[in-house]
Design a protein around this motif. Structure first.
Motif, PDB file in Angstrom:
ATOM      1  N   GLU A  23     -70.974  20.267 137.190  1.00 30.97           N
ATOM      2  CA  GLU A  23     -70.367  19.673 138.374  1.00 30.97           C
ATOM      3  C   GLU A  23     -68.846  19.785 138.313  1.00 30.97           C
ATOM      4  O   GLU A  23     -68.197  20.101 139.322  1.00 30.97           O
ATOM      5  CB  GLU A  23     -70.776  18.201 138.481  1.00 30.97           C
ATOM      6  N   VAL A  24     -68.279  19.518 137.143  1.00 33.29           N
ATOM      7  CA  VAL A  24     -66.828  19.593 136.993  1.00 33.29           C
ATOM      8  C   VAL A  24     -66.360  21.036 137.167  1.00 33.29           C
ATOM      9  O   VAL A  24     -65.347  21.301 137.834  1.00 33.29           O
ATOM     10  CB  VAL A  24     -66.392  19.036 135.623  1.00 33.29           C
ATOM     11  N   ARG A  25     -67.093  21.972 136.594  1.00 33.51           N
ATOM     12  CA  ARG A  25     -66.695  23.380 136.721  1.00 33.51           C
ATOM     13  C   ARG A  25     -66.775  23.855 138.167  1.00 33.51           C
ATOM     14  O   ARG A  25     -65.915  24.629 138.621  1.00 33.51           O
ATOM     15  CB  ARG A  25     -67.577  24.244 135.814  1.00 33.51           C
ATOM     16  N   ASP A  26     -67.790  23.408 138.902  1.00 31.60           N
ATOM     17  CA  ASP A  26     -67.881  23.778 140.319  1.00 31.60           C
ATOM     18  C   ASP A  26     -66.696  23.203 141.103  1.00 31.60           C
ATOM     19  O   ASP A  26     -66.110  23.881 141.957  1.00 31.60           O
ATOM     20  CB  ASP A  26     -69.198  23.260 140.912  1.00 31.60           C
ATOM     21  N   PHE A  27     -66.358  21.949 140.820  1.00 36.04           N
ATOM     22  CA  PHE A  27     -65.203  21.321 141.467  1.00 36.04           C
ATOM     23  C   PHE A  27     -63.926  22.095 141.147  1.00 36.04           C
ATOM     24  O   PHE A  27     -63.105  22.364 142.049  1.00 36.04           O
ATOM     25  CB  PHE A  27     -65.088  19.869 141.001  1.00 36.04           C
ATOM     26  N   LEU A  28     -63.741  22.461 139.882  1.00 39.12           N
ATOM     27  CA  LEU A  28     -62.540  23.186 139.478  1.00 39.12           C
ATOM     28  C   LEU A  28     -62.475  24.561 140.130  1.00 39.12           C
ATOM     29  O   LEU A  28     -61.383  25.041 140.459  1.00 39.12           O
ATOM     30  CB  LEU A  28     -62.488  23.304 137.961  1.00 39.12           C
ATOM     31  N   ALA A  29     -63.616  25.193 140.308  1.00 35.92           N
ATOM     32  CA  ALA A  29     -63.631  26.497 140.983  1.00 35.92           C
ATOM     33  C   ALA A  29     -63.128  26.356 142.417  1.00 35.92           C
ATOM     34  O   ALA A  29     -62.370  27.204 142.914  1.00 35.92           O
ATOM     35  CB  ALA A  29     -65.042  27.076 140.958  1.00 35.92           C
ATOM     36  N   GLU A  30     -63.533  25.281 143.091  1.00 39.48           N
ATOM     37  CA  GLU A  30     -63.053  25.038 144.457  1.00 39.48           C
ATOM     38  C   GLU A  30     -61.548  24.786 144.471  1.00 39.48           C
ATOM     39  O   GLU A  30     -60.819  25.310 145.329  1.00 39.48           O
ATOM     40  CB  GLU A  30     -63.781  23.838 145.054  1.00 39.48           C
ATOM     41  N   GLU A  31     -61.082  23.987 143.525  1.00 40.31           N
ATOM     42  CA  GLU A  31     -59.652  23.685 143.458  1.00 40.31           C
ATOM     43  C   GLU A  31     -58.836  24.929 143.099  1.00 40.31           C
ATOM     44  O   GLU A  31     -57.735  25.137 143.619  1.00 40.31           O
ATOM     45  CB  GLU A  31     -59.403  22.569 142.434  1.00 40.31           C
ATOM     46  N   ARG A  32     -59.401  25.739 142.222  1.00 39.31           N
ATOM     47  CA  ARG A  32     -58.702  26.977 141.838  1.00 39.31           C
ATOM     48  C   ARG A  32     -58.571  27.896 143.054  1.00 39.31           C
ATOM     49  O   ARG A  32     -57.510  28.508 143.273  1.00 39.31           O
ATOM     50  CB  ARG A  32     -59.479  27.658 140.714  1.00 39.31           C
ATOM     51  N   ALA A  33     -59.622  27.977 143.840  1.00 40.25           N
ATOM     52  CA  ALA A  33     -59.582  28.807 145.050  1.00 40.25           C
ATOM     53  C   ALA A  33     -58.561  28.275 146.048  1.00 40.25           C
ATOM     54  O   ALA A  33     -57.958  29.042 146.807  1.00 40.25           O
ATOM     55  CB  ALA A  33     -60.972  28.860 145.684  1.00 40.25           C
ATOM     56  N   ALA A  34     -58.347  26.960 146.033  1.00 36.05           N
ATOM     57  CA  ALA A  34     -57.371  26.346 146.943  1.00 36.05           C
ATOM     58  C   ALA A  34     -55.951  26.417 146.400  1.00 36.05           C
ATOM     59  O   ALA A  34     -54.998  26.014 147.086  1.00 36.05           O
ATOM     60  CB  ALA A  34     -57.757  24.890 147.201  1.00 36.05           C
ATOM     61  N   GLY A  35     -55.798  26.887 145.163  1.00 35.93           N
ATOM     62  CA  GLY A  35     -54.468  27.047 144.577  1.00 35.93           C
ATOM     63  C   GLY A  35     -53.907  25.813 143.916  1.00 35.93           C
ATOM     64  O   GLY A  35     -52.710  25.784 143.576  1.00 35.93           O
ATOM     65  N   THR A  36     -54.736  24.791 143.675  1.00 35.65           N
ATOM     66  CA  THR A  36     -54.225  23.574 143.046  1.00 35.65           C
ATOM     67  C   THR A  36     -54.409  23.566 141.535  1.00 35.65           C
ATOM     68  O   THR A  36     -53.781  22.762 140.846  1.00 35.65           O
ATOM     69  CB  THR A  36     -54.921  22.333 143.636  1.00 35.65           C
ATOM     70  N   VAL A  37     -55.279  24.408 141.012  1.00 38.22           N
ATOM     71  CA  VAL A  37     -55.496  24.544 139.569  1.00 38.22           C
ATOM     72  C   VAL A  37     -55.099  25.955 139.177  1.00 38.22           C
ATOM     73  O   VAL A  37     -55.697  26.929 139.629  1.00 38.22           O
ATOM     74  CB  VAL A  37     -56.966  24.267 139.180  1.00 38.22           C
ATOM     75  N   MET A  38     -54.055  26.055 138.325  1.00 34.43           N
ATOM     76  CA  MET A  38     -53.497  27.365 138.010  1.00 34.43           C
ATOM     77  C   MET A  38     -53.488  27.670 136.514  1.00 34.43           C
ATOM     78  O   MET A  38     -52.740  28.525 136.057  1.00 34.43           O
ATOM     79  CB  MET A  38     -52.080  27.477 138.579  1.00 34.43           C
ATOM     80  N   GLY A  39     -54.301  26.961 135.742  1.00 40.33           N
ATOM     81  CA  GLY A  39     -54.401  27.271 134.321  1.00 40.33           C
ATOM     82  C   GLY A  39     -53.115  27.040 133.562  1.00 40.33           C
ATOM     83  O   GLY A  39     -52.720  27.864 132.722  1.00 40.33           O
ATOM     84  N   ARG A  40     -52.447  25.907 133.824  1.00 38.38           N
ATOM     85  CA  ARG A  40     -51.144  25.651 133.223  1.00 38.38           C
ATOM     86  C   ARG A  40     -51.281  25.082 131.815  1.00 38.38           C
ATOM     87  O   ARG A  40     -52.045  24.133 131.582  1.00 38.38           O
ATOM     88  CB  ARG A  40     -50.359  24.619 134.050  1.00 38.38           C
ATOM     89  N   PRO A  41     -50.531  25.585 130.836  1.00 33.37           N
ATOM     90  CA  PRO A  41     -50.430  24.895 129.548  1.00 33.37           C
ATOM     91  C   PRO A  41     -49.785  23.525 129.738  1.00 33.37           C
ATOM     92  O   PRO A  41     -48.947  23.339 130.623  1.00 33.37           O
ATOM     93  CB  PRO A  41     -49.514  25.817 128.724  1.00 33.37           C
ATOM     94  N   ASP A  42     -50.203  22.572 128.918  1.00 38.17           N
ATOM     95  CA  ASP A  42     -49.608  21.228 128.919  1.00 38.17           C
ATOM     96  C   ASP A  42     -49.764  20.517 130.257  1.00 38.17           C
ATOM     97  O   ASP A  42     -48.921  19.708 130.659  1.00 38.17           O
ATOM     98  CB  ASP A  42     -48.121  21.310 128.551  1.00 38.17           C
TER      99      ASP A  42
END
Length: 388
Positions: A23-42
Motif C-alpha cells: 500500500e505504501v509503495r503504491d502511494f509513493l508511486a502516485e506521489e512520484r508521478a506527481a513530482g512530490t517524491v524525488m528520491g532525496r537523500p536526508d
C-alpha cells in the motif's frame, strides 16, 4: 566466561505487513508521478512538505502507534517501521511531521497530562501539529546534563531563559519540547532537569538560522528570552527531565533514519549501473553495501520490537546509531569510487550528479546529530555485560 552482549534479537515481520508495504509503495508511486517524491537523500531532515504529511495522515500513516482514543492508528511499532522505512528509502519529504511522530507524540502520551494528550496528539496524528527538539546547547550537545537554559517558577507557571542550538525546523514548526534546569541545589547534574512544551511563535522566542554547507536552512539557534509559560506547559514532573529525555533518545537513535539517509543515492547508483555495463567489481561492491544495510536493519528492527514489548533498548539504540550513521557516510564515499561522477549542485534537481552533491554536503552531520558516535560508544561499553 560469559561474552558481552547487547541483547539484540532477530526479528521477522509478520506476513500481513507485506500488504501494508505494498500500500505504501503504491502511494509513493502516485506521489512520484506527481513530482512530490524525488528520491532525496536526508529527506527526513530537509524534506518539509506539510501537504505530503497530511496525505500520509489521511491514510493513517502519521501517529500510527498512538492510541485510537487520541486520534492515532492504534498500531504497533513494527507496522510503523514498515511505513517509515519505505518512505525513507524513497526519499520522501517527511521532515514536517518527523519529530512529532517519532518522539514528541510518544513522549506526551507517556508523560503528559490528560489535557496535553487531548490537545496535542489528535493534531499530531492529523498531520497538523509539528514539533522541534529543544535539547542541545552550545556547551551541551551530547552531554545534555550540562544544559544552562533555566526555568524559574512564577506566580502563574514558569519563565524560561536560555539558548538552544541545532534546533531543526524551529522556523517552521509549531512547538518544541525544551529541556531546562529547574533546580541547582542537587550535586547530581542529572537531577533538577525538567521538560516544557514551548510555542515557537511566542514573541519572546527568537529564531536565528544555522545554514548547512549546501545553504539550506534546516537548523536554528532558538533563543528563549524570558518566555512566560503557564503551569500546564510542564511535561511530566519537575526534576524528571533526564529520565524522560533518555527515554526519548532510544526513539531518536534507533530508527531507520539512522542508516537510510543516503540509501536513495545507492538506489540512484544502481539505476545508473543498469543503464550501462556493470563490471564484476561494481556488482560486488554494491552487494557488500547491501549486505551491511541488511544487517544494520535487523539491529534496528530489534530495537523497534523491544520498544513495542516495553523492554529498555538504550544500548541497542546507541549501537544502531553508531553503525548506521557511519554506514551513511561510508556509502557516499563508496558510491563515488564505484561510479566516479562529478557532483554538481547546479544541475537538474533529482539527477544523479545533484543527488550525489546533496549527499556529500550533508555528510558532516550524519555522525553528529542525535549524539556523537564517541559518546554513543561510551554508552555501549557501559551497557555491555562484563565477562564473569
Amino acid at each position: 566466561m560469559t561474552p558481552p552482549t547487547t541483547g539484540a534479537r532477530a526479528v521477522q515481520l509478520r506476513p500481513e505487513t507485506q500488504r501494508l508495504r505494498r500500500e505504501v509503495r503504491d502511494f509513493l508511486a502516485e506521489e512520484r508521478a506527481a513530482g512530490t517524491v524525488m528520491g532525496r537523500p536526508d529527506s527526513w531532515l530537509t524534506g518539509w512538505d506539510p501537504g505530503f504529511t497530511r496525505r500520509l495522515a489521511e491514510r493513517g500513516w502519521v501517529g500510527m502507534a498512538l492510541p485510537k482514543e487520541y486520534g492515532g492508528g492504534g498500531r504497533g511499532n513494527l507496522e510503523r517501521y514498515v511505513v517509515i522505512e519505505e518512505l525513507l528509502a524513497a526519499g520522501a519529504p517527511v521532515s514536517a511531521h518527523w519529530v512529532a511522530d517519532r518522539q514528541a507524540g510518544p513522549s506526551i502520551l507517556r508523560h503528559g497530562t490528560e489535557e496535553q494528550r487531548r490537545r496535542f496528539l489528535p493534531r499530531i496524528a492529523a498531520g497538523r501539529c509539528f514539533f522541534s527538539i529543544g535539547m542541545s546547547e552550545q556547551h551541551a550537545g551530547s552531554d545534555l546534563a550540562a544544559v544552562r537554559t533555566r526555568a524559574e517558577r512564577t506566580d502563574d507557571g514558569w519563565r524560561l531563559t536560555g539558548t538552544k542550538t541545532w534546533t531543526g525546523g524551529a522556523h517552521l514548526n509549531d512547538y518544541a519540547i525544551v529541556l531546562a534546569r529547574t533546580d541547582d541545589e542537587s550535586g547530581d547534574r542529572h537531577a533538577g532537569l525538567s521538560q516544557f512544551i514551548v510555542g515557537l511563535r511566542d514573541p519572546r522566542v527568537r529564531i536565528e538560522p544555522i545554514r548547512l554547507l549546501s545553504g539550506e536552512h534546516t537548523f536554528n539557534y532558538f533563543h528563549l528570552e524570558g518566555v512566560e509559560l503557564g503551569a500546564d506547559a510542564l511535561l511530566g514532573r519537575p526534576g524528571d527531565g533526564w529520565r524522560q529525555v533518555t527515554g526519548e533518545l532510544a526513539l531518536e537513535r534507533s530508527g531507520p533514519e539512522r542508516f537510510l539517509s543516503t540509501v536513495p543515492l545507492l538506489t540512484a547508483l544502481v539505476e545508473q549501473l543498469r543503464r550501462g555495463a556493470c563490471t564484476p567489481e561494481q556488482h560486488t561492491r554494491v552487494g557488500r553495501l547491501t549486505a551491511r544495510l541488511s544487517s544494520i536493519r535487523q539491529l534496528s528492527l530489534g530495537v523497534a520490537a523491544a520498544l513495542e514489548a516495553g523492554r529498555p533498548a538504550d544500548v541497542q539504540a546507541a549501537l544502531v546509531k553508531d553503525l548506521g550513521t557511519r554506514f551513511e557516510g561510508e556509502l557516499v564515499n563508496e558510491v563515488r569510487e564505484i561510479l566516479p561522477t562529478a557532483a554538481r549542485t547546479d544541475t537538474t534537481k533529482g539527477s544523479y550528479p545533484e543527488l550525489l552533491a546533496t549527499a556529500i554536503l550533508h555528510s558532516p552531520g550524519y555522525t553528529l546529530r542525535g549524539g556523537t558516535n564517541e559518546i554513543l560508544r561510551g554508552i555501549i561499553t557501559r551497557g555491555l555485560e562484563l565477562p564473569s
